[in-house]
Design a protein around this motif. Structure first.
Motif, PDB file in Angstrom:
ATOM      1  N   HIS A   1       5.038   3.415   0.048  1.00  0.00           N
ATOM      2  CA  HIS A   1       4.174   3.658   1.181  1.00  0.00           C
ATOM      3  C   HIS A   1       4.623   4.914   1.893  1.00  0.00           C
TER       4      HIS A   1
ATOM      5  N   HIS B   1       4.978  -5.342  -7.441  1.00  0.00           N
ATOM      6  CA  HIS B   1       4.717  -5.306  -6.000  1.00  0.00           C
ATOM      7  C   HIS B   1       3.215  -5.371  -5.701  1.00  0.00           C
ATOM      8  N   GLU B   2       2.456  -4.480  -6.306  1.00  0.00           N
ATOM      9  CA  GLU B   2       1.017  -4.426  -5.992  1.00  0.00           C
ATOM     10  C   GLU B   2       0.300  -5.680  -6.482  1.00  0.00           C
TER      11      GLU B   2
ATOM     12  N   ALA C   1       5.483  -8.993  -0.907  1.00  0.00           N
ATOM     13  CA  ALA C   1       5.326  -8.158  -2.108  1.00  0.00           C
ATOM     14  C   ALA C   1       6.679  -7.609  -2.558  1.00  0.00           C
TER      15      ALA C   1
ATOM     16  N   MET D   1       0.832  -1.184   0.000  1.00  0.00           N
ATOM     17  CA  MET D   1       0.000   0.000   0.000  1.00  0.00           C
ATOM     18  C   MET D   1       0.869   1.237   0.000  1.00  0.00           C
TER      19      MET D   1
ATOM     20  N   HIS E   1       0.653  -8.513  -4.014  1.00  0.00           N
ATOM     21  CA  HIS E   1      -0.231  -8.383  -2.847  1.00  0.00           C
ATOM     22  C   HIS E   1      -1.556  -9.116  -3.040  1.00  0.00           C
TER      23      HIS E   1
ATOM     24  N   GLU F   1       3.948  -7.160   3.189  1.00  0.00           N
ATOM     25  CA  GLU F   1       4.940  -6.302   2.521  1.00  0.00           C
ATOM     26  C   GLU F   1       6.256  -7.016   2.235  1.00  0.00           C
TER      27      GLU F   1
ATOM     28  N   TYR G   1       9.479  -3.765   4.856  1.00  0.00           N
ATOM     29  CA  TYR G   1       9.541  -4.120   3.435  1.00  0.00           C
ATOM     30  C   TYR G   1      10.840  -4.879   3.119  1.00  0.00           C
TER      31      TYR G   1
ATOM     32  N   GLU H   1      -2.806  -2.023  -2.882  1.00  0.00           N
ATOM     33  CA  GLU H   1      -3.271  -3.297  -3.443  1.00  0.00           C
ATOM     34  C   GLU H   1      -4.754  -3.542  -3.213  1.00  0.00           C
TER      35      GLU H   1
HETATM   36 ZN   LIG Z   1       2.972  -3.073  -0.440  1.00  0.00          ZN
END
Ligand SMILES: [Zn+2]
Length: 634
Positions: free
Chosen positions: A34, A322-323, A348, A1, A326, A345, A402, A305
């Protein structure tokens, strides 16, 4: 996110990132997915919320992207876990409730401190019932969950979008805003000015025009956590196609884009098919393939996501991969507590690495690992476990939640091997107790441990609950018969005495040969002897970047045995002791602590397993001289 930025410093960071990341083929700048919200409020909780299960919600919104306002009618279908005469939901106090009805009858309610407490008609355990909440107002700005902006600064096309993670869903719609009850399915109806499109989860089943307004009707028939529900409204350009998978699935692919720079965005977006195929083959098939995947552009630089429709501030390799990841890790399996956010995270982030590995192995994958390790080791403090989930700079720490979390996965892969690693993840995703539900850290770790028949308790203590990382100092020498001695010295960057038990990757390079070793490093100053069939010129520490270590670089000290240096190892020993030297050794006399000669040998590997425990002295004779070495037998 992703988050809205508030601080001037962060704005500066983003401005410097923008020109680079706007180009797909540029260096993979690690994106600030994020951005940190400056303030946040956790949603209120009441134990009465645990007395029922939300089965279905129909969210009907009337919005205009040029006005910061929402008018909503939200049906809640629920099933009681016990006799129920009141229903408690979250809704921000900033919104005004017009009425709450059950089968057309007005219900009494109170609305304060972020909670609605509704007097409902008494129902018995296991019964189904529903209510409808009518409300409107300016959503709270506390969590920056609901916002309006413009597509660009030329045409000022208005945009309305939402981003609720972690606590903002009830700032704009009534829900059980927690991580223990997914809504089994949702309908989302968005009524907006007719020159706009209202975008949401699942399938667009109908759009009904009422003159100046149009209602877009979306249906999503999968369980969803409230923070993963979103709407976005603007004059979007629609870019539709299908994602074809190797399993012969054809997944509807809907993209809603700002009007600018369309051809470049389409080129980038088309990479999604490649990523879906990578995740399908490594993990399980895309979980929402019966509905769709898609992107909707929104006015935040990062991404979020939202289930089946990621909200995107830009379109580059890293953020698209990445998204999308998710959808498996975050949406299909959702962290069951914000303390477990690494399960979203970390995966992702790691999936972007896997996309580089499977698509651009030669250059970008090593480069990605290098950047990750250098960012992780830029600071040594802090744990992947967020110590304060209300502090968003901790919860969404790019370094810890992350990057370090992604490297925890990478190091588990190195520890248990590729086959068990990916099989464990498939087991985790296929676990029927978890599918479309919430997951906690032990759920994942148990699958790794079961599949690989190992314990990760100490590993997780070091890497998830613990701080810091190891720094290695590798010493080596090679005898005339090519036997190689390697000593691994490890210190913790925090000097806290922590020892990181890991398999240490060492690469040996000779004139025409290369050999990779995987040394099971269980204690400090551990020595390893390996028979090598060639003369070693160079020893490299972790050239494949499997471990988090200082700058991922070698604290490697290549120590050649001094001309007359003689090494005796291991010391202490339980059974065998080895003697190596650049010079030829003529004989070795072993004396006990009383000075009595107990053995004379020319063997350079001495079996002491039958010797009594205690101190011994080795008199090692070469042609020129002799040397006495003290040795402890345990
Ligand atoms: Zn993320």
């Amino acid at each position: 996110m992703s988050k809205i930025l508030k601080s001037f410093l962060l704005i500066l960071t983003i401005l410097t990132i923008l020109p680079v990341s706007a180009q797909y083929s540029s260096l993979p700048v690690i994106p600030e997915y994020h951005q940190i919200k400056s303030t946040s409020l956790a949603s209120a909780f009441d134990t009465n919320m645990q007395k029922y299960d939300v089965v279905f919600q129909r969210l009907s919104f009337n919005v205009d992207p040029s006005i910061y306002y929402i008018k909503g009618a939200v049906d809640v279908n629920y099933k009681s876990f016990e006799n129920l005469d009141s229903l408690v939901l979250n809704l921000s106090d900033s919104l005004n409730i017009d009425s709450i009805k059950q089968r057309g009858n007005m219900l009494n309610y109170s609305h304060q401190c972020g909670l609605i407490n509704i007097d409902i008609q008494n129902i018995s355990t296991g019964s189904l019932d529903s209510i409808c909440i009518y409300y409107q107002g300016e959503p709270s700005r506390n969590n920056h969950a609901f916002f309006i902006s413009v597509q660009d600064s030329i045409n000022y096309i208005p945009v309305l979008a939402t981003l609720s993670e972690p606590y903002g869903a009830s700032d704009w719609w009534p829900c059980k805003n927690n991580l223990d009850d997914k809504i089994d399915s949702v309908d989302i109806n968005i009524t907006c000015p007719s020159n706009n499109i209202g975008v949401s989860l699942g399938l667009l089943t109908n759009s009904v025009s009422h003159g100046i307004e149009t209602t877009y009707m979306w249906k999503h028939r999968f369980p969803v956590a409230p923070y993963l529900v979103s709407i976005a409204v603007s004059d979007y350009y629609e870019y539709h196609s299908y994602i074809n998978t190797k399993n012969n699935d054809s997944i509807l692919f809907l993209n809603y884009l700002y009007q600018d720079n369309l051809s470049q965005k389409e080129i980038n977006i088309d990479k999604t098919e490649l990523f879906v195929n990578i995740y399908d083959s490594l993990f399980i098939n895309y979980p929402f393939k019966k509905e769709k995947y898609g992107h909707v552009e929104f006015p935040i630089l990062g991404g979020m996501e939202h289930q089946t429709i990621s909200s995107m501030g830009r379109f580059d390799f890293e953020i698209i991969s990445h998204e999308l990841a998710h959808q498996w890790f975050g949406d299909y399996l959702t962290c069951g507590s914000w303390e477990d956010l690494w399960l979203n995270e970390g995966f992702a982030t790691y999936c972007t690495g896997l996309c580089y590995e499977n698509y651009q192995d030669a250059y970008w994958y090593p480069f990605w690992k290098e950047v990750e390790v250098s960012k992780i080791t830029a600071d040594s403090t802090g744990t992947v476990l967020p110590v304060d989930t209300l502090d968003q700079s901790i919860l969404f720490s790019s370094r810890l939640t992350y990057r370090k979390a992604s490297y925890i996965l990478h190091m588990i892969r190195w520890t248990i091997g590729d086959e068990d690693f990916f099989q464990s993840i498939r087991n985790y995703l296929n676990d029927t107790d978890l599918s479309f539900s919430f997951v906690r850290t032990p759920n994942l770790i148990n699958h790794f441990e079961q599949q690989a028949d190992t314990s990760l308790t100490e590993f997780m203590d070091d890497w998830f609950y613990g701080e810091g990382y190891p720094i290695y100092h590798v010493e080596w020498s090679q005898s005339e018969n090519h036997q190689l001695l390697i000593e691994l010295n490890q210190s913790s960057v925090l000097n806290d005495g922590r020892f990181f038990k890991l398999f240490v990757p060492i690469q040996l390079i000779g004139e025409n040969d290369t050999l990779n070793l995987r040394l099971n490093n269980q204690y400090n100053q551990q020595q390893f002897i390996v028979d090598i069939p060639f003369v070693v010129d160079t020893v490299l520490f972790d050239p494949g970047l499997w471990l988090i270590s200082k700058n991922s670089l070698v604290d490697l000290s290549v120590i050649q045995v001094m001309k007359d240096r003689i090494m005796v190892f291991p010391n202490p020993t339980y059974d065998f002791v080895n003697v190596i030297s650049k010079q030829k050794i003529e004989s070795i006399d072993v004396f006990n602590i009383e000075g009595r000669l107990v053995l004379t040998t020319s063997n350079l590997r001495i079996n002491m397993s039958n010797f009594v425990k205690g101190v011994y002295y080795l008199k090692i004779k070469t042609k020129q001289h002799f040397l006495i070495k003290k040795l402890v037998k345990n």
